[in-house]
Design a protein around this motif. Structure first.
Motif, mmCIF file in Angstrom:
data_model
loop_
_atom_site.group_PDB
_atom_site.id
_atom_site.type_symbol
_atom_site.label_atom_id
_atom_site.label_comp_id
_atom_site.label_asym_id
_atom_site.label_seq_id
_atom_site.Cartn_x
_atom_site.Cartn_y
_atom_site.Cartn_z
ATOM 1 N N THR A 237 -2.153 -13.377 30.788
ATOM 2 C CA THR A 237 -1.871 -12.024 31.285
ATOM 3 C C THR A 237 -1.631 -11.054 30.128
ATOM 4 O OG1 THR A 237 -0.870 -13.020 33.254
ATOM 5 C CG2 THR A 237 -0.425 -10.691 32.854
ATOM 6 N N LYS A 238 -0.864 -11.479 29.134
ATOM 7 C CA LYS A 238 -0.607 -10.617 27.977
ATOM 8 C C LYS A 238 -1.885 -10.336 27.200
ATOM 9 C CE LYS A 238 4.178 -12.139 27.371
ATOM 10 N NZ LYS A 238 5.118 -12.911 26.503
ATOM 11 N N GLU B 247 -4.027 -7.823 29.125
ATOM 12 C CA GLU B 247 -3.488 -6.467 29.017
ATOM 13 C C GLU B 247 -3.859 -5.825 27.685
ATOM 14 O OE1 GLU B 247 0.643 -7.037 29.693
ATOM 15 O OE2 GLU B 247 0.458 -7.074 31.887
ATOM 16 N N LEU C 220 -7.057 -7.672 36.811
ATOM 17 C CA LEU C 220 -6.919 -7.464 35.372
ATOM 18 C C LEU C 220 -8.222 -7.748 34.630
ATOM 19 C CD1 LEU C 220 -3.456 -8.742 34.095
ATOM 20 C CD2 LEU C 220 -4.541 -6.578 33.583
#
Length: 283
Positions: free
Chosen positions: A116-117, A120, A145
């Motif tokens: 997820t990081k 992003e 995402l």
């Protein structure tokens, strides 16, 4: 009849109604299913590549401490004096705990939080998610995402079963390959065509077209580092073009109305008039 004496009766306070504001999403996002042949091909390529790199996490086994009696403690002390040279020899053959190659480990994003990081920050070229993740909410946010970052992503069954033991881990729910992954460029190029495009209503493009365009431009004589850089540059440039162009075909997008089942007033938000403070008169 029993008579309640005066001054002893108490009134029960009404329970406060807890109100939680919740907004529901009208869209339902689901991972697309991958064919059986493509699934076996993806797992086989990953297994061969990880074995070739030799990446693995080494952990020291933890020993459980048990309460020993006096006799057992005395025997242990006598045995420890005799087995000191043997322990020194075994410690020399043992490998240090941690990853075998940190440079290769930095090219991967392992786990849902790390993936997820990386998404992003727009650092991934490819994302693979295991189907065994329960509940599905753990990995469902990665669909939006990855679509917003133009990153190919797919759900592969048995990903954790095959890849986790090779890396020395118990389970892997998400595995991402970063743009600087020189060791995995061949595997990424082979896996991306096997992954179906994600369907998100407000993104009118496909990741397959961008990857195919990147392959046609790249020459055969280029090094893996240059190929990885070109793939990342192509994806970022196409993303910029899409954000700049405001002409989007939203004809087939249908927004569903938000259904409100019940409205409950929140008594905690009722403004009460401020109390006037009594001034203390000095004698």
């Amino acid at each position: 009849m029993s008579v309640i004496p005066q001054g002893t009766a108490t009134l029960r306070k009404a329970k406060k109604i807890t109100v939680k504001t919740c907004l529901d999403n009208p869209f339902v996002f689901q991972w697309k299913t991958i064919n059986g042949e493509d699934m076996h091909f993806i797992l086989q390529t990953l297994e061969e590549k990880i074995k070739h790199t030799g990446l693995k996490k080494i952990e020291t086994p933890r020993k459980k401490k048990r309460s020993l009696t006096k006799k057992q403690m005395e025997k242990k002390c006598d045995a420890s004096t005799n087995e000191l040279p043997k322990e020194e020899e075994t410690e020399g053959h043992r490998q240090k705990p941690g990853w075998t190659d940190i440079s290769i480990r930095r090219q991967l994003a392992i786990g849902v939080n790390e993936v997820t990081k990386a998404l992003e920050k727009n650092e991934l070229l490819l994302l693979l998610v295991c189907k065994s993740a329960k509940p599905a909410m753990i990995t469902s946010h990665l669909i939006q995402l990855s679509a917003s970052r133009a990153t190919p992503a797919g759900q592969v069954p048995r990903l954790s079963e095959t890849v986790a033991p090779l890396l020395g881990l118990t389970s892997i729910l998400a595995l991402g390959f970063k743009k600087q992954s020189d060791k995995f460029t061949e595997a990424i190029e082979a896996i991306i065509p096997k992954i179906p495009a994600l369907e998100v209503p407000w993104f009118q493009y496909r990741t397959e077209e961008s990857v195919a365009h990147a392959h046609t431009d790249s020459s055969e004589n280029q090094e893996p580092e240059e190929l990885a850089e070109e793939l990342g540059n192509e994806l970022t440039s196409q993303k910029r073009k899409r954000t700049e162009s405001n002409q989007l075909d939203l004809s087939h997008v249908i927004l569903q109305p938000l259904k409100i089942k019940k409205l409950v007033p929140n008594p905690n938000k009722i403004k009460k008039p401020p109390r006037k403070k009594r001034k203390a008169f000095s004698a």
